[in-house]
Design a protein around this motif. Structure first.
Motif, mmCIF file in Angstrom:
data_model
loop_
_atom_site.group_PDB
_atom_site.id
_atom_site.type_symbol
_atom_site.label_atom_id
_atom_site.label_comp_id
_atom_site.label_asym_id
_atom_site.label_seq_id
_atom_site.Cartn_x
_atom_site.Cartn_y
_atom_site.Cartn_z
ATOM 1 N N GLY A 1 0.804 -1.214 0.000
ATOM 2 C CA GLY A 1 0.000 0.000 0.000
ATOM 3 C C GLY A 1 0.837 1.264 0.000
ATOM 4 O O GLY A 1 0.508 2.242 -0.687
ATOM 5 N N TYR A 2 1.943 1.253 0.749
ATOM 6 C CA TYR A 2 2.775 2.456 0.835
ATOM 7 C C TYR A 2 3.397 2.801 -0.515
ATOM 8 O O TYR A 2 3.293 3.946 -0.983
ATOM 9 C CB TYR A 2 3.858 2.260 1.886
ATOM 10 C CG TYR A 2 4.818 3.426 1.993
ATOM 11 C CD1 TYR A 2 4.477 4.554 2.723
ATOM 12 C CD2 TYR A 2 6.055 3.402 1.345
ATOM 13 C CE1 TYR A 2 5.344 5.637 2.817
ATOM 14 C CE2 TYR A 2 6.924 4.469 1.430
ATOM 15 C CZ TYR A 2 6.566 5.588 2.163
ATOM 16 O OH TYR A 2 7.423 6.655 2.242
ATOM 17 N N PHE A 3 4.067 1.837 -1.129
ATOM 18 C CA PHE A 3 4.730 2.123 -2.400
ATOM 19 C C PHE A 3 3.718 2.424 -3.503
ATOM 20 O O PHE A 3 3.960 3.286 -4.345
ATOM 21 C CB PHE A 3 5.620 0.943 -2.803
ATOM 22 C CG PHE A 3 6.938 0.919 -2.108
ATOM 23 C CD1 PHE A 3 8.013 1.633 -2.612
ATOM 24 C CD2 PHE A 3 7.112 0.203 -0.936
ATOM 25 C CE1 PHE A 3 9.238 1.623 -1.967
ATOM 26 C CE2 PHE A 3 8.327 0.184 -0.287
ATOM 27 C CZ PHE A 3 9.397 0.904 -0.802
ATOM 28 N N SER A 4 2.596 1.713 -3.495
ATOM 29 C CA SER A 4 1.580 1.982 -4.507
ATOM 30 C C SER A 4 0.980 3.374 -4.323
ATOM 31 O O SER A 4 0.814 4.122 -5.296
ATOM 32 C CB SER A 4 0.483 0.916 -4.426
ATOM 33 O OG SER A 4 -0.554 1.198 -5.342
ATOM 34 N N GLY A 5 0.662 3.746 -3.070
ATOM 35 C CA GLY A 5 0.081 5.060 -2.824
ATOM 36 C C GLY A 5 1.028 6.199 -3.140
ATOM 37 O O GLY A 5 0.635 7.207 -3.739
ATOM 38 N N ARG A 6 2.292 6.042 -2.773
ATOM 39 C CA ARG A 6 3.235 7.130 -3.023
ATOM 40 C C ARG A 6 3.550 7.269 -4.505
ATOM 41 O O ARG A 6 3.668 8.392 -5.020
ATOM 42 C CB ARG A 6 4.512 6.900 -2.231
ATOM 43 C CG ARG A 6 5.408 8.127 -2.200
ATOM 44 C CD ARG A 6 6.497 8.031 -1.174
ATOM 45 N NE ARG A 6 7.271 9.253 -1.124
ATOM 46 C CZ ARG A 6 8.355 9.440 -0.385
ATOM 47 N NH1 ARG A 6 8.759 8.451 0.419
ATOM 48 N NH2 ARG A 6 9.004 10.581 -0.412
ATOM 49 N N LEU A 7 3.689 6.159 -5.209
ATOM 50 C CA LEU A 7 3.911 6.234 -6.652
ATOM 51 C C LEU A 7 2.687 6.792 -7.354
ATOM 52 O O LEU A 7 2.808 7.576 -8.302
ATOM 53 C CB LEU A 7 4.253 4.848 -7.196
ATOM 54 C CG LEU A 7 4.503 4.760 -8.708
ATOM 55 C CD1 LEU A 7 5.669 5.654 -9.125
ATOM 56 C CD2 LEU A 7 4.773 3.314 -9.128
ATOM 57 N N TYR A 8 1.506 6.421 -6.880
ATOM 58 C CA TYR A 8 0.269 6.945 -7.467
ATOM 59 C C TYR A 8 0.186 8.460 -7.295
ATOM 60 O O TYR A 8 -0.240 9.183 -8.205
ATOM 61 C CB TYR A 8 -0.922 6.262 -6.804
ATOM 62 C CG TYR A 8 -2.263 6.657 -7.358
ATOM 63 C CD1 TYR A 8 -2.686 6.198 -8.602
ATOM 64 C CD2 TYR A 8 -3.118 7.489 -6.637
ATOM 65 C CE1 TYR A 8 -3.929 6.553 -9.112
ATOM 66 C CE2 TYR A 8 -4.359 7.851 -7.131
ATOM 67 C CZ TYR A 8 -4.760 7.377 -8.376
ATOM 68 O OH TYR A 8 -5.983 7.738 -8.880
ATOM 69 N N LYS A 9 0.617 8.964 -6.137
ATOM 70 C CA LYS A 9 0.630 10.413 -5.918
ATOM 71 C C LYS A 9 1.676 11.087 -6.780
ATOM 72 O O LYS A 9 1.468 12.189 -7.300
ATOM 73 C CB LYS A 9 0.900 10.698 -4.438
ATOM 74 C CG LYS A 9 0.747 12.155 -4.042
ATOM 75 C CD LYS A 9 0.876 12.336 -2.546
ATOM 76 C CE LYS A 9 0.603 13.781 -2.134
ATOM 77 N NZ LYS A 9 0.703 13.962 -0.658
ATOM 78 N N THR A 10 2.824 10.434 -6.954
ATOM 79 C CA THR A 10 3.870 10.983 -7.813
ATOM 80 C C THR A 10 3.397 11.092 -9.253
ATOM 81 O O THR A 10 3.742 12.044 -9.968
ATOM 82 C CB THR A 10 5.123 10.096 -7.737
ATOM 83 O OG1 THR A 10 5.557 10.010 -6.385
ATOM 84 C CG2 THR A 10 6.247 10.662 -8.595
ATOM 85 N N LEU A 11 2.601 10.135 -9.685
ATOM 86 C CA LEU A 11 2.084 10.137 -11.053
ATOM 87 C C LEU A 11 0.869 11.039 -11.218
ATOM 88 O O LEU A 11 0.247 11.047 -12.292
ATOM 89 C CB LEU A 11 1.721 8.714 -11.473
ATOM 90 C CG LEU A 11 2.892 7.722 -11.548
ATOM 91 C CD1 LEU A 11 2.395 6.329 -11.890
ATOM 92 C CD2 LEU A 11 3.919 8.184 -12.568
#
Length: 715
Positions: free
Chosen positions: A464-474
């Motif tokens: 969840g952490y890596f997916s959420g942070r990458l999603y915000k970056t994108l």
């Protein structure tokens, strides 16, 4: 910089050698069970399995073996036929462990004892013949040790074990081309023991260091009144699993005809046969085997193949080393180019200014007859002006500074895939570490799968952490939708596949099928434990975490991508780059596949070698991704997001192709359901591998691109 990378490379090599010398050991258990003389020893029955099929069956589900009587033996609180509680891993691997009616008493030999006489019909005989034809093996358990068939090496210098013993055997008669099937109905059980270590040994207690079963087929002739053979060790006739066809009724119907149809051997006409089951028990002291080393005999063949594992490591280090040198060269060129102070913004102008300066200089020389600069000034000007090679060097990846971080297509799917990949990476690393240090070992039956599932559920936080942070970056806005997709993408598809496969296995009445209660429990763990963990990790990554900052700004208008070389076009470059990690893993795959599909009665336990090869594999995937990404950027192609992910996971394609080749030329799997299970499990394993290595490739490429563009000053 190059010196630092070389030092790190040497440090990594030394670390690999140290880990390899340690190989892998195992913690044989958490407590030693010692037995007093005349103390009952429970014998548990589990299942039958075969290397030719993926279908397993619980031992007591077989209609031609002795059913449990329900009686208590010794000081057991449960009667025979009582199911032993199993962990999740044991259930998933098809174990169905139950107590039996075998009576074993420490130190007391038994010449022969009757177990039961089982009456079977034609249908039962037909199924038994088929199981014997498919080479099914029986698994019993004593003191957490599986029943072993004992073998010796060709030179008779060493003994080794193979887990389980044959259900029966098949004889072929070339004279008439017929086959006869014989069932094993007498079992010689040998319990090998030694003095217990510590205080228990001083009190006269013993520990079990070996459990061997020697099956035998004995006919109905020459038996005592209790059913035991007159002489167990003599050359007795064998018991054929066969009921002769009954044509009496057909003869009555065709009394006036010379034609007599033959009734099928498996026709259900009420005919039966009796199978008497007996067993012998012998206790033998074994001083040469310590209790802590009692599993070593199961690993003899793997120890003998250590040289091949070393060759695999050397091969992997060679490939990774060559790629590492290439990465060092690439890194040196990018960093060296930055220190020269050439900016991308002036690169195109540099060519025009250089040409105009040369033209004006030539014109001035023609008009005045003398140069505008003296010899020293000419040298300085030539030193300051970039050469054609240098201009060509900076005309590739540096031109993409305004487009390299342009958002990819389908970015909403990339974040959940990367999140799932980090989750699987955490599980893989955790399992390899726990196996290499011996916490996960054969005495912990089903522990590898059980711990792996627990790690997977816990790693939902990382997913969840890596997916959420990458999603915000994108630039994503609907982070809750991304959370649901991350939590359900891989687990949901996996559960659907397993559920569909379970329908086929249920129809075969196999113990491989998961019980309905287990499926409900897995769904509960997924929805009630993992999904909240993914949500918590995604909340920290998206709400509390800041997006990763990019060193360059993205232009409003996208740059046109020139025509790409053939090796960078479409799937060509992706599949070709996947061959290199596959070459690193190929030799170790031979042992893994042999253990999983051909020698399922054995135990794969060279996790020390596997950990080293896996580490080299991750390094190789990172190196290949850096090289291919750099080549792509130099070709002025900024669509690296998905390509880096696919490049990292591309070796999964070759592994699946290897699975197909292995199925066609190495395995002898029979039955549609078994073939379906093989390809489904292979596809699932390759998907897990592809997600894991694809995530490694993407994160490596992302870090590499951010580093080289942040180190470059764009004017």
């Amino acid at each position: 910089m190059a010196l630092t990378v070389q030092v790190r490379s040497w440090s990594f090599t030394i670390w690999v050698l140290l880990v390899s010398t340690c190989q892998s050991f195992y913690i044989p258990g958490y407590s030693v069970i010692s037995y007093e003389d005349k103390e009952p020893i429970p014998l548990l029955v589990n299942k039958v399995f075969s290397d030719r099929t993926q279908l397993q069956y619980a031992y007591f589900d077989l209609p031609f073996v002795c059913p449990p009587t329900g009686q208590r033996h010794g000081d057991s609180t449960f009667g025979s036929g009582h199911s032993i509680s199993l962990n999740l891993g044991e259930i998933l691997r098809g174990d169905r462990i139950m107590t039996s009616d075998f009576e074993l008493v420490m130190g007391q030999d038994v010449g022969c004892r009757t177990l039961c006489t089982r009456e079977v019909n034609r249908k039962d005989v037909k199924w038994g013949r088929q199981l014997i034809k498919d080479g099914y093996v029986v698994e019993w358990i004593v003191d957490n040790l599986p029943a072993a068939t004992s073998f010796v090496t060709v030179d008779r210098s060493r003994k080794y074990y193979s887990s389980g013993f044959k259900l029966g055997y098949q004889d072929y008669f070339p004279a008439d081309g017929s086959s006869r099937f014989y069932i094993h109905n007498h079992f010689t059980i040998v319990i090998r023991w030694r003095k217990a270590p510590g205080k228990a040994g001083d009190q006269g207690k013993s520990v079990i260091v070996g459990f061997e079963v020697y099956p035998k087929s004995i006919g109905l002739e020459n038996r005592e009144q209790d059913g035991c053979p007159t002489d167990v060790r003599a050359e007795n006739s064998h018991l054929e699993l066969f009921i002769a066809p009954n044509n009496t009724k057909l003869e009555q119907l065709y009394t006036d005809s010379s034609y007599l149809p033959q009734r099928g051997e498996d026709a259900d006409d009420g005919a039966t046969m009796e199978i008497p089951y007996t067993y012998s028990v012998f206790f033998r002291e074994e001083k040469s085997v310590e209790w802590a080393n009692r599993w070593d005999l199961f690993f003899t063949d793997q120890v003998d193949s250590s040289m091949t594992h070393w060759l695999a490591i050397i091969n992997s280090l060679t490939i990774s080393g060559v790629l590492g040198v290439t990465v060092i060269v690439i890194w040196g060129r990018t960093v060296q180019g930055d220190t020269k102070g050439r900016g991308d913004g002036v690169m195109e102008e540099g060519k025009a200014k250089t040409r105009s300066a040369r033209k004006s200089q030539g014109a001035a020389e023609d008009d005045s007859g003398e140069g505008l600069l003296d010899q020293q000034s000419k040298g300085e000007a030539e030193a300051e002006s970039p050469s054609d090679d240098e201009l060509e060097d900076v005309s590739g990846w540096k031109l993409l500074h305004a487009d390299v971080f342009r958002l990819p297509v389908h970015s909403g799917l990339l974040a959940p895939l990367v999140g799932s990949g980090t989750q699987l990476l955490f599980v893989a690393v955790g399992l390899l570490i726990l196996s290499s240090i011996g916490i996960l070992n054969p005495s912990f039956r089903g522990g590898f799968v059980t711990v792996g599932f627990g790690l997977f559920v816990f790693a939902g936080l990382f997913s969840g952490y890596f997916s959420g942070r990458l999603y915000k970056t994108l630039g994503g806005q609907q982070w809750k939708k991304n959370t649901v997709l991350t939590a359900s993408l891989f687990p949901g598809l996996t559960f659907c596949l397993i559920f569909v496969l379970n329908l086929f296995v249920w129809a075969q009445a196999s113990s491989t099928a998961l019980p309905f209660g287990t499926l409900i429990g897995l769904v509960a763990l997924w929805l009630l434990v993992q999904v909240p963990l993914v949500y918590a990790g995604s909340w920290f990554g998206y709400v509390r975490g800041a997006p990763w900052q990019h060193p360059t700004k993205t232009a409003a208008i996208a740059r046109q991508i020139p025509k790409q070389p053939w090796y960078l076009r479409g799937a060509n470059g992706i599949l070709l780059s996947g061959l290199i990690p596959f070459a690193v893993l190929f030799i170790e795959l031979l042992f893994v596949f042999k253990n999983l599909w051909q020698d399922k009665s054995g135990y794969y336990y060279v996790f020390g070698f596997l950990s080293v090869v896996s580490t080299i594999l991750i390094v190789t995937v990172s190196e290949v991704t850096i090289i291919t990404t750099y080549s792509q950027l130099c070709a002025e192609n900024y669509h690296w997001w998905w390509r880096s992910f696919l490049t990292g996971g591309s070796s999964a394609f070759w592994i699946f192709a290897y699975c197909i080749w292995y199925y066609m030329f190495k395995l002898h799997i029979t039955g549609v359901v078994s073939s379906l299970l093989f390809f489904s499990y292979s596809f699932l394993a390759c998907a897990v591998y592809g997600l894991l290595t694809g995530t490694v490739g993407f994160l490596t490429a992302y870090a590499f691109i951010r580093r080289i563009y942040s180190a470059t000053k764009i004017d």
